[in-house]
Write an enzyme that holds these catalytic residues in place. Structure first.
Site, PDB file in Angstrom:
ATOM      1  N   GLU A 204      41.078  47.943  45.303  1.00  0.00           N
ATOM      2  CA  GLU A 204      40.043  47.171  44.902  1.00  0.00           C
ATOM      3  C   GLU A 204      39.775  46.372  46.170  1.00  0.00           C
ATOM      4  O   GLU A 204      40.499  45.039  46.169  1.00  0.00           O
ATOM      5  CB  GLU A 204      39.997  46.457  43.931  1.00  0.00           C
ATOM      6  CG  GLU A 204      40.016  47.409  42.430  1.00  0.00           C
ATOM      7  CD  GLU A 204      38.712  48.005  42.110  1.00  0.00           C
ATOM      8  OE1 GLU A 204      37.693  47.411  42.631  1.00  0.00           O
ATOM      9  OE2 GLU A 204      38.697  48.881  41.483  1.00  0.00           O
ATOM     10  N   CYS A 238      34.867  38.674  46.132  1.00  0.00           N
ATOM     11  CA  CYS A 238      34.809  39.701  46.897  1.00  0.00           C
ATOM     12  C   CYS A 238      33.376  40.265  46.844  1.00  0.00           C
ATOM     13  O   CYS A 238      33.104  41.025  47.929  1.00  0.00           O
ATOM     14  CB  CYS A 238      35.894  40.961  46.216  1.00  0.00           C
ATOM     15  SG  CYS A 238      35.443  41.139  44.693  1.00  0.00           S
TER      16      CYS A 238
HETATM   17  P1  NAD Z   1      45.372  39.791  50.839  1.00  0.00           P
HETATM   18  O1  NAD Z   1      45.121  41.078  51.100  1.00  0.00           O
HETATM   19  O2  NAD Z   1      45.801  38.752  51.766  1.00  0.00           O
HETATM   20  O3  NAD Z   1      46.621  39.755  49.427  1.00  0.00           O
HETATM   21  C1  NAD Z   1      46.362  40.491  48.186  1.00  0.00           C
HETATM   22  C2  NAD Z   1      47.871  40.810  47.607  1.00  0.00           C
HETATM   23  O4  NAD Z   1      48.664  41.565  48.675  1.00  0.00           O
HETATM   24  C3  NAD Z   1      48.719  39.781  47.458  1.00  0.00           C
HETATM   25  O5  NAD Z   1      49.384  39.817  46.252  1.00  0.00           O
HETATM   26  C4  NAD Z   1      49.753  39.282  48.542  1.00  0.00           C
HETATM   27  O6  NAD Z   1      50.957  39.228  48.019  1.00  0.00           O
HETATM   28  C5  NAD Z   1      49.723  40.784  49.000  1.00  0.00           C
HETATM   29  N1  NAD Z   1      50.167  40.870  50.458  1.00  0.00           N
HETATM   30  C6  NAD Z   1      49.457  40.246  51.392  1.00  0.00           C
HETATM   31  N2  NAD Z   1      50.318  40.459  52.620  1.00  0.00           N
HETATM   32  C7  NAD Z   1      50.913  41.573  52.294  1.00  0.00           C
HETATM   33  C8  NAD Z   1      51.535  42.581  53.286  1.00  0.00           C
HETATM   34  N3  NAD Z   1      51.595  42.268  54.421  1.00  0.00           N
HETATM   35  N4  NAD Z   1      52.214  43.671  52.446  1.00  0.00           N
HETATM   36  C9  NAD Z   1      52.255  43.852  51.210  1.00  0.00           C
HETATM   37  N5  NAD Z   1      51.356  42.876  50.390  1.00  0.00           N
HETATM   38  C10 NAD Z   1      50.751  41.811  51.025  1.00  0.00           C
HETATM   39  O7  NAD Z   1      44.015  39.400  49.902  1.00  0.00           O
HETATM   40  P2  NAD Z   1      43.754  37.898  49.334  1.00  0.00           P
HETATM   41  O8  NAD Z   1      43.675  36.869  50.655  1.00  0.00           O
HETATM   42  O9  NAD Z   1      44.699  37.291  48.140  1.00  0.00           O
HETATM   43  O10 NAD Z   1      42.292  38.097  48.511  1.00  0.00           O
HETATM   44  C11 NAD Z   1      41.155  37.904  49.351  1.00  0.00           C
HETATM   45  C12 NAD Z   1      40.590  39.592  49.756  1.00  0.00           C
HETATM   46  O11 NAD Z   1      40.580  40.160  48.385  1.00  0.00           O
HETATM   47  C13 NAD Z   1      39.204  39.526  50.148  1.00  0.00           C
HETATM   48  O12 NAD Z   1      39.273  40.529  51.294  1.00  0.00           O
HETATM   49  C14 NAD Z   1      38.500  40.086  48.867  1.00  0.00           C
HETATM   50  O13 NAD Z   1      37.324  40.542  49.349  1.00  0.00           O
HETATM   51  C15 NAD Z   1      39.313  40.999  48.145  1.00  0.00           C
HETATM   52  N6  NAD Z   1      39.076  41.039  46.633  1.00  0.00           N
HETATM   53  C16 NAD Z   1      38.497  42.174  46.335  1.00  0.00           C
HETATM   54  C17 NAD Z   1      38.238  42.226  44.953  1.00  0.00           C
HETATM   55  C18 NAD Z   1      37.821  43.480  44.400  1.00  0.00           C
HETATM   56  O14 NAD Z   1      37.715  43.591  43.229  1.00  0.00           O
HETATM   57  N7  NAD Z   1      37.460  44.770  44.935  1.00  0.00           N
HETATM   58  C19 NAD Z   1      38.612  41.335  44.401  1.00  0.00           C
HETATM   59  C20 NAD Z   1      38.828  40.104  44.896  1.00  0.00           C
HETATM   60  C21 NAD Z   1      39.178  40.071  45.990  1.00  0.00           C
END
Ligand code: NAD
Length: 453
Positions: A204, A238
Site C-alpha cells: 500500500e 497517502c
Molecule cells: P516509509 O516507507 O518511510 O515507512 C513505512 C514503514 O517502513 C515504517 O514502518 C518504517 O519503519 C519502515 N521502513 C522505513 N525505512 C525502511 C527500510 N530502509 N527498510 C525496511 N523498512 C523500512 O513511509 P512513511 O514515511 O512512514 O509514510 C509515508 C508514506 O506512506 C507516503 O509515501 C504515503 O503515501 C504512504 N502511505 C500509503 C498508504 C496507503 O494506504 N497506500 C497509507 C499511508 C501512507
C-alpha cells in the site's frame, strides 16, 4: 523475532469463533482507550486535531470491526459449484484458508488506523500476526503494543518496536504474507527483502494523486471537497490531492474559491486546534525546502504571515516548473500546486505520462468525461466529485497500481488478500475420465472427437 515466528507458525490458526471474540475485545479496548490513543497521536505529531484522530483513527477502525464481525461467517464458507459439463457431475470449490503468520508494517501518518485496519483483515482470515509500527510515532507505537496485549496473547499478535534497521530485519523474516504500508521507495526494499522467502506482498504505497476539474464544474463545490481532502491531517495522507489540473482561464477563480474555503475551514491555522502539525522537524524542513527555487509570486500562503511550531500554513503554488521537485515527488504536506491544462485530452496525457497514482479525483457532471477518464487512465481508485471518503467504503477494495502499490484490502477484499483461496476439486463417482486416457482405442478416439467442440 525468528524464534517468535517459528512458535507462531507451529500453532493452529484462529477458529471463526476466536476471530469474532478477538475482534469484539479489540473494539471494546479501542472504545475504552480512545482518549489515550488520541493523546498519544497528538504528542507524536506535536499537534494532531482531535476530530481528525476521532474520525480517521477510531471511527474507521470500529466501523471496519463491526462490518467484519457481521460478515466473517459468510466469508469463510467454501463456495462450491458444478464443474464444466465435460467433467459433470463433479464439483469445484474455493475454500479460504489462513495463510499462517502475517507481517504488518505501518507508516506514521495514521499510526493507529494503519496498524489496526490491516490487523482486522489478517484476523478475519484466521492468521496470527506480527506488527512493526513506525518509529516516527513512538508513543502511539508503544500504546498500540500495550493495548493489543490486552486483547491477544503474545503468540497470537506480536508487536516489534524499533528503528529502520529492525524494520529491515522484520521484512526479511519468513512470514506467510506481508502487508506493507509506506513509501514507494521503501516498498521496493521490502519487495527485495521478501523475495528471499517468496513471501507474498500487499504493498500500500503512495505517489502523486491528481485532481482534475472539468470546465463546467462549480469551483465552489470542488474547492469545498479539495480543501476537506487536502488539509485533513495537514496533507499527510497517502490519498490527499497532490496537485490540481484545470484550464488556465479558471485558475484565478479557483485560487479565490480555495482561499475562501481554507479561511472558512481553518481560521487562524497557527492557533486552530483543528489544523494539524507536520509530524516532525525533518518533514517540516523537507516541505519548506520543497518551495525552494519557485518565484514568490507563484506561492500563495493562506492564514497568516509565519508558520508556528511544526505547523505549515496552507499553501498554493501556481504553475511551478514541471521539472521542479514539487512536481516530481509526492508532497505529503499542506502544499498544493495548481497546473494549467489546455483540455481534457492534455490532462489525460499529463496523467498517463507519470506513475500510476493511488487515486485520481475527477470533478465533473458530464457522463462522457467520467467515462473517458475511467477508461483512459489507470489509478488505484477513481473518486468522482469527492475526496478521501472512498477510503471509508468497507465494501470497496483499497489499493494502488504500479508504483502506487499492489494488492488491496478493506472488507471482503482484506479477507481474501490475507487468505489462501484454496481450489478444491471433488471427483464424482460417475467418472468418464478414463475415456481420454491411454490406451486410446477407436471408441475413445470417437469420444474425444465428440467432446472436442
Ligand atoms: P516509509 O516507507 O518511510 O515507512 C513505512 C514503514 O517502513 C515504517 O514502518 C518504517 O519503519 C519502515 N521502513 C522505513 N525505512 C525502511 C527500510 N530502509 N527498510 C525496511 N523498512 C523500512 O513511509 P512513511 O514515511 O512512514 O509514510 C509515508 C508514506 O506512506 C507516503 O509515501 C504515503 O503515501 C504512504 N502511505 C500509503 C498508504 C496507503 O494506504 N497506500 C497509507 C499511508 C501512507
Amino acid at each position: 523475532m525468528k524464534t517468535q515466528i517459528k512458535t507462531m507458525q507451529s500453532l493452529p490458526s484462529f477458529t471463526v469463533k476466536q476471530r469474532i471474540d478477538r475482534l469484539k475485545k479489540l473494539a471494546k479496548v479501542i472504545k475504552l482507550k480512545q482518549d489515550e490513543i488520541i493523546t498519544a497521536i497528538n504528542q507524536d505529531f506535536s499537534h494532531r486535531s482531535t476530530h481528525e484522530s476521532l474520525l480517521a483513527e477510531i471511527m474507521v477502525c470500529l466501523d471496519e470491526i463491526k462490518y467484519t464481525i457481521k460478515h466473517v461467517k459468510q466469508w469463510v464458507r467454501p463456495k462450491t459449484w458444478h464443474s464444466d459439463w465435460k467433467f459433470y457431475p463433479s464439483k469445484c470449490s474455493i475454500s479460504p484458508q489462513p495463510k499462517g503468520v502475517v507481517g504488518i508494517m505501518a507508516p506514521w501518518n495514521y499510526p493507529f488506523n494503519l496498524v489496526i485496519g490491516p490487523l482486522i483483515a489478517a484476523i478475519s482470515a484466521g492468521n496470527r500476526v506480527m506488527i512493526k509500527p513506525s518509529e516516527i510515532t513512538p508513543k502511539t507505537a508503544e500504546l498500540t503494543k500495550t493495548l493489543l496485549a490486552e486483547v491477544f496473547a503474545e503468540d497470537e499478535v506480536f508487536v516489534v518496536l524499533g528503528d529502520v534497521e529492525v524494520a529491515n530485519q522484520f521484512s526479511c523474516l519468513p512470514l506467510d504474507h506481508i502487508l506493507f504500508t509506506g513509501s514507494t521507495q521503501v516498498g521496493k526494499i521490502i519487495m527485495h527483502n521478501a523475495s528471499e522467502n517468496l513471501t507474498p506482498l500487499t504493498l500500500e504505497l503512495g505517489g502523486k494523486s491528481p485532481v482534475l476539474i472539468d470546465d463546467n464544474y462549480s469551483l465552489k463545490k470542488a474547492a469545498k471537497s479539495i480543501v476537506g481532502g487536502k488539509w485533513f491531517n495537514a496533507g499527510q495522507t497517502c490519498l490527499a490531492p497532490d496537485y490540481i489540473l484545470l484550464k488556465k482561464s479558471r485558475q484565478a477563480d479557483l485560487v479565490q474559491a480555495l482561499k475562501k474555503e481554507i479561511q472558512a475551514s481553518f481560521p487562524s491555522p497557527q492557533d486552530n486546534p483543528d489544523y494539524t502539525s507536520v509530524v516532525n522537524p525533518n518533514h517540516h524542513q523537507r516541505l519548506n525546502q520543497l518551495l525552494g527555487g519557485i518565484e514568490d509570486q507563484k506561492i500563495h500562503v493562506i492564514g497568516g504571515a509565519t508558520d508556528k511550531g511544526q505547523k505549515i500554513l496552507p499553501t498554493l503554488v501556481l504553475d511551478p516548473p514541471l521539472s521542479h521537485p514539487i512536481m516530481k515527488n509526492e508532497i505529503f504536506g499542506p502544499i498544493l500546486p495548481i497546473i494549467s491544462s489546455e483540455n481534457l485530452d492534455a490532462s489525460i496525457d499529463f496523467i498517463n505520462q507519470r506513475d500510476k497514482p493511488l487515486t485520481l479525483y475527477l470533478f465533473s457532471n458530464n457522463n462522457n468525461t467520467i467515462q473517458r477518464i475511467r477508461e483512459r487512465t489507470q489509478s488505484g481508485s477513481l473518486s468522482i466529485n469527492e475526496t478521501l471518503v472512498h477510503f471509508a467504503q468497507k465494501n470497496l477494495p483499497f489499493g494502488g497500481v504500479g508504483m502506487s502499490g499492489m494488492g488491496s484490502y478493506h472488507g471482503y477484499q482484506g479477507f481474501v488478500s490475507m487468505s489462501h483461496m484454496k481450489s478444491v476439486y471433488y471427483q464424482s463417482r460417475l467418472n468418464f475420465n478414463h475415456m481420454v486416457r491411454a490406451p486410446l482405442t477407436n471408441i475413445k478416439e470417437k469420444f474425444i472427437d465428440l467432446i472436442n467442440h
